[in-house]
Design an enzyme around this catalytic site. Sequence first.
Site, PDB file in Angstrom:
ATOM      1  N   ASP A   1       0.876  -1.160   0.000  1.00 37.26           N
ATOM      2  CA  ASP A   1       0.000   0.000   0.000  1.00 37.26           C
ATOM      3  C   ASP A   1       0.924   1.223   0.000  1.00 37.26           C
ATOM      4  O   ASP A   1       2.107   1.102   0.353  1.00 37.26           O
ATOM      5  CB  ASP A   1      -0.871  -0.046   1.265  1.00 37.26           C
ATOM      6  CG  ASP A   1      -1.651   1.231   1.463  1.00 37.26           C
ATOM      7  OD1 ASP A   1      -2.265   1.704   0.489  1.00 37.26           O
ATOM      8  OD2 ASP A   1      -1.630   1.781   2.576  1.00 37.26           O
ATOM      9  N   VAL A   2       0.410   2.393  -0.350  1.00 37.54           N
ATOM     10  CA  VAL A   2       1.287   3.566  -0.435  1.00 37.54           C
ATOM     11  C   VAL A   2       1.016   4.572   0.688  1.00 37.54           C
ATOM     12  O   VAL A   2       1.874   4.822   1.523  1.00 37.54           O
ATOM     13  CB  VAL A   2       1.182   4.233  -1.830  1.00 37.54           C
ATOM     14  CG1 VAL A   2       2.029   5.503  -1.887  1.00 37.54           C
ATOM     15  CG2 VAL A   2       1.664   3.240  -2.891  1.00 37.54           C
ATOM     16  N   ASP A   3      -0.192   5.129   0.737  1.00 33.08           N
ATOM     17  CA  ASP A   3      -0.495   6.149   1.758  1.00 33.08           C
ATOM     18  C   ASP A   3      -0.382   5.577   3.169  1.00 33.08           C
ATOM     19  O   ASP A   3      -0.963   4.532   3.469  1.00 33.08           O
ATOM     20  CB  ASP A   3      -1.909   6.699   1.556  1.00 33.08           C
ATOM     21  CG  ASP A   3      -2.048   7.469   0.248  1.00 33.08           C
ATOM     22  OD1 ASP A   3      -1.048   8.060  -0.185  1.00 33.08           O
ATOM     23  OD2 ASP A   3      -3.141   7.466  -0.331  1.00 33.08           O
TER      24      ASP A   3
ATOM     25  N   THR B   1      -8.450  -2.208   3.830  1.00 37.93           N
ATOM     26  CA  THR B   1      -8.498  -2.642   2.424  1.00 37.93           C
ATOM     27  C   THR B   1      -7.283  -3.504   2.080  1.00 37.93           C
ATOM     28  O   THR B   1      -7.354  -4.352   1.188  1.00 37.93           O
ATOM     29  CB  THR B   1      -8.543  -1.442   1.451  1.00 37.93           C
ATOM     30  OG1 THR B   1      -7.396  -0.617   1.667  1.00 37.93           O
ATOM     31  CG2 THR B   1      -9.803  -0.624   1.632  1.00 37.93           C
TER      32      THR B   1
ATOM     33  N   GLY C   1     -12.502   3.519   8.518  1.00 41.31           N
ATOM     34  CA  GLY C   1     -13.254   2.758   9.514  1.00 41.31           C
ATOM     35  C   GLY C   1     -14.205   1.759   8.883  1.00 41.31           C
ATOM     36  O   GLY C   1     -14.826   0.957   9.569  1.00 41.31           O
TER      37      GLY C   1
ATOM     38  N   GLY D   1      -4.758   5.587  -3.757  1.00 48.58           N
ATOM     39  CA  GLY D   1      -4.352   6.973  -4.043  1.00 48.58           C
ATOM     40  C   GLY D   1      -4.270   7.226  -5.542  1.00 48.58           C
ATOM     41  O   GLY D   1      -4.814   6.460  -6.343  1.00 48.58           O
TER      42      GLY D   1
ATOM     43  N   SER E   1      -2.489   0.951  -4.669  1.00 42.20           N
ATOM     44  CA  SER E   1      -2.946   2.076  -3.854  1.00 42.20           C
ATOM     45  C   SER E   1      -4.318   2.579  -4.255  1.00 42.20           C
ATOM     46  O   SER E   1      -4.656   2.613  -5.440  1.00 42.20           O
ATOM     47  CB  SER E   1      -1.925   3.219  -4.005  1.00 42.20           C
ATOM     48  OG  SER E   1      -2.387   4.392  -3.377  1.00 42.20           O
TER      49      SER E   1
ATOM     50  N   ASP F   1      -1.363  -0.507   5.953  1.00 43.55           N
ATOM     51  CA  ASP F   1      -1.863  -0.048   7.255  1.00 43.55           C
ATOM     52  C   ASP F   1      -3.362  -0.211   7.413  1.00 43.55           C
ATOM     53  O   ASP F   1      -3.877  -0.149   8.526  1.00 43.55           O
ATOM     54  CB  ASP F   1      -1.512   1.439   7.443  1.00 43.55           C
ATOM     55  CG  ASP F   1      -2.259   2.316   6.435  1.00 43.55           C
ATOM     56  OD1 ASP F   1      -3.209   3.010   6.836  1.00 43.55           O
ATOM     57  OD2 ASP F   1      -1.913   2.296   5.243  1.00 43.55           O
TER      58      ASP F   1
END
Length: 226
Positions: free
Chosen positions: A20-22, A182, A53, A111, A109, A179
Amino acid sequence: MASLMELKEIFRSADAVCFDVDSTVIREEGIDELAKFCGVGDAVAEMTRRAMGGTVTFKAALTARLGLIRPSYEQVQKLISDNPPQLTPGIRELVSRLHQRGVQVFLVSGGFQSIVEHVALQLNIPTANVFANRLKFYFNGEYAGFDETQPTAESGGKGKVISHLKEQFHFKKVVMIGDGATDMEACPPGDCFIGFGGNVVRKQVKEKAKWYITHFDELLKELEER
C-alpha cells in the site's frame, strides 16, 4: 489459518510483494495532502477517517472527497513539486533488498497514479508495477472526475489486483503490506498480510493481523536471517 512462523516463511520465499502507499510507503495520506493544498483539509480528513473505519464504500468515499477537492491538473503537479511525498524510514532499503533477491515489487494504492508514480520513481519500481486511481481532467486542466473502471476505485479492489497479478505472472506467493482494512482484505487472494503501523495505527488492523510491524527494519531482519 497460517501461523506467524508460516507467514514469515511465505514472506521470505515470496515471488512478489505488494505495498500500500499512503501511510505505508509514504508517511502521509495523499488525498488529505491534496485536500490541504486545495484548502479543504479538515472536511476531507474527516471523510478519510470514515472511509478507513469501513462505514462507507471506498468508491463512495472517494467520489465524495474528490467532489469536495476538485483538484486541477496544475494543483496536482504543484503539490508533487512543492510538497513531495515523504518516504517512510526503511522503505528504500527494504525495496532495494527485495529487488536484489529477484522479488517483484508492486505499489497497489487507492491513491492517485500521478503521486504514486512519483513515489515509484524514487524506489526504482517500474511504473508498470503501479496500480492506483487515475484522475481525469478537461482540456483546460479542470477536474473531470476519476477513472471508475480501475480496480483500486472499488472496495475489494486490491484483492482483484493480486488475483490479476497471480494470473498474469503465475506468482505462487504474494505478500500484501499495508496499514488499512483494504490491505488486510486483499488476503486471500494474497498469501500473507503484514500490517504496518509505523505511521498510523488502525485499531482493527492491529487487532486482527497475525503479523503486525511498526518499522520496515523488522522485515529487513527477516530477510537477513535466511
